[in-house]
Scaffold this motif. Structure first.
Motif, mmCIF file in Angstrom:
data_model
loop_
_atom_site.group_PDB
_atom_site.id
_atom_site.type_symbol
_atom_site.label_atom_id
_atom_site.label_comp_id
_atom_site.label_asym_id
_atom_site.label_seq_id
_atom_site.Cartn_x
_atom_site.Cartn_y
_atom_site.Cartn_z
ATOM 1 N N GLU A 1 -8.585 12.505 2.068
ATOM 2 C CA GLU A 1 -7.762 11.551 2.816
ATOM 3 C C GLU A 1 -8.191 10.114 2.540
ATOM 4 O O GLU A 1 -7.342 9.242 2.352
ATOM 5 C CB GLU A 1 -7.837 11.856 4.316
ATOM 6 C CG GLU A 1 -7.034 13.096 4.713
ATOM 7 C CD GLU A 1 -7.108 13.372 6.201
ATOM 8 O OE1 GLU A 1 -8.055 12.891 6.868
ATOM 9 O OE2 GLU A 1 -6.220 14.087 6.699
ATOM 10 N N ASP B 1 -5.781 7.372 0.733
ATOM 11 C CA ASP B 1 -5.495 6.147 1.482
ATOM 12 C C ASP B 1 -5.881 4.911 0.675
ATOM 13 O O ASP B 1 -5.144 3.918 0.642
ATOM 14 C CB ASP B 1 -6.247 6.144 2.814
ATOM 15 C CG ASP B 1 -5.648 7.094 3.834
ATOM 16 O OD1 ASP B 1 -4.515 7.574 3.608
ATOM 17 O OD2 ASP B 1 -6.321 7.379 4.845
ATOM 18 N N SER C 1 -3.457 4.416 -2.451
ATOM 19 C CA SER C 1 -2.086 4.040 -2.069
ATOM 20 C C SER C 1 -2.041 2.650 -1.449
ATOM 21 O O SER C 1 -1.058 1.923 -1.605
ATOM 22 C CB SER C 1 -1.496 5.073 -1.103
ATOM 23 O OG SER C 1 -2.272 5.179 0.082
ATOM 24 N N ALA C 2 -3.109 2.243 -0.775
ATOM 25 C CA ALA C 2 -3.165 0.913 -0.162
ATOM 26 C C ALA C 2 -3.424 -0.168 -1.201
ATOM 27 O O ALA C 2 -3.146 -1.347 -0.956
ATOM 28 C CB ALA C 2 -4.244 0.874 0.918
ATOM 29 N N ARG D 1 2.073 12.895 2.291
ATOM 30 C CA ARG D 1 0.624 12.844 2.067
ATOM 31 C C ARG D 1 -0.057 14.086 2.622
ATOM 32 O O ARG D 1 -0.956 14.653 1.979
ATOM 33 C CB ARG D 1 0.070 11.587 2.722
ATOM 34 C CG ARG D 1 -1.450 11.475 2.788
ATOM 35 C CD ARG D 1 -1.801 10.167 3.484
ATOM 36 N NE ARG D 1 -3.193 10.040 3.844
ATOM 37 C CZ ARG D 1 -3.745 10.586 4.917
ATOM 38 N NH1 ARG D 1 -3.014 11.335 5.733
ATOM 39 N NH2 ARG D 1 -5.033 10.394 5.184
#
Length: 201
Positions: free
Chosen positions: A89, A93, A96-97, A173
């Motif tokens: 995760e 995260d 993608s950020a 996701r």
């Protein structure tokens, strides 16, 4: 100030980050230099050349991802499923950020410069070796060779699946995380090991 000044170096890398985030992975070196308020030759001088700038950005961001993965991985030592989920995760995260930075480093820079590609490969391989060592040291996997195989396999699987997921935003996701966790945890189950041995005989 010169290229060895850590504060100046940090300011230039900050400027590169801003330009990449704003303009995307195809940002020009001239745009990065302009963001830093200097010319392109001066930018290169601080890092030796364009390859040096690429490698400095790779070190900055890939090592940051690895550091956060280590932190998340250490939080759930007694539960393999929870541990795998936490690491996956945080990785998804982070990429993608920071999509433009991820694509700049893993696609553009690596494609343009073989030394950068080798550098990135070494960083990822080092994470696989470290994970394999953890699996062996904590006796999650009894055979140290198998632990190394699984460590590299897990790191490669998560990286390539994450890369695929970024190209398929329609995929939830949670679905990606669940699928990866299931594969990783299955590799630790007695049944999985027994099936693997049976196939070799």
């Amino acid at each position: 100030m010169n290229g060895r000044d850590p504060d100046r170096r940090k300011a230039l890398l900050d400027a590169a980050d801003r330009a990449i985030l704003r303009e995307g992975p195809e940002v020009s070196m001239a745009a990065i230099a302009a963001e830093a308020g200097i010319t392109k030759p001066i930018l290169y001088r601080h890092f030796g050349d364009k390859s040096g700038l690429y490698q400095a950005l790779a070190d900055r961001h890939v090592r940051r991802v690895i550091s956060q993965l280590r932190s998340e991985f250490d939080r759930a030592r007694t539960d393999p499923r929870r541990r795998a989920r936490a690491a996956i995760e945080i990785y998804l995260d982070l990429i993608s950020a920071n999509l433009n930075l991820y694509r700049f480093l893993f696609h553009r820079a690596s494609a343009e410069d073989t030394s950068v590609r080798s550098h990135m490969t070494a960083l990822v391989r080092g994470l696989g070796e470290e994970l394999g060592g953890v699996l062996a040291d904590e006796e999650v996997v009894a055979d140290p060779v198998r632990a190394q195989i699984l460590g590299h396999a897990f790191v490669g699987m998560v990286q390539t699946t994450g890369d695929w997921w970024l190209e398929h935003p329609e995929v939830e996701r949670a679905q990606v995380v669940d699928g990866l966790v299931d594969v990783i945890v299955a590799a630790f189950t007695p049944r999985s090991a027994a099936v693997s041995r049976a196939r070799r005989t």
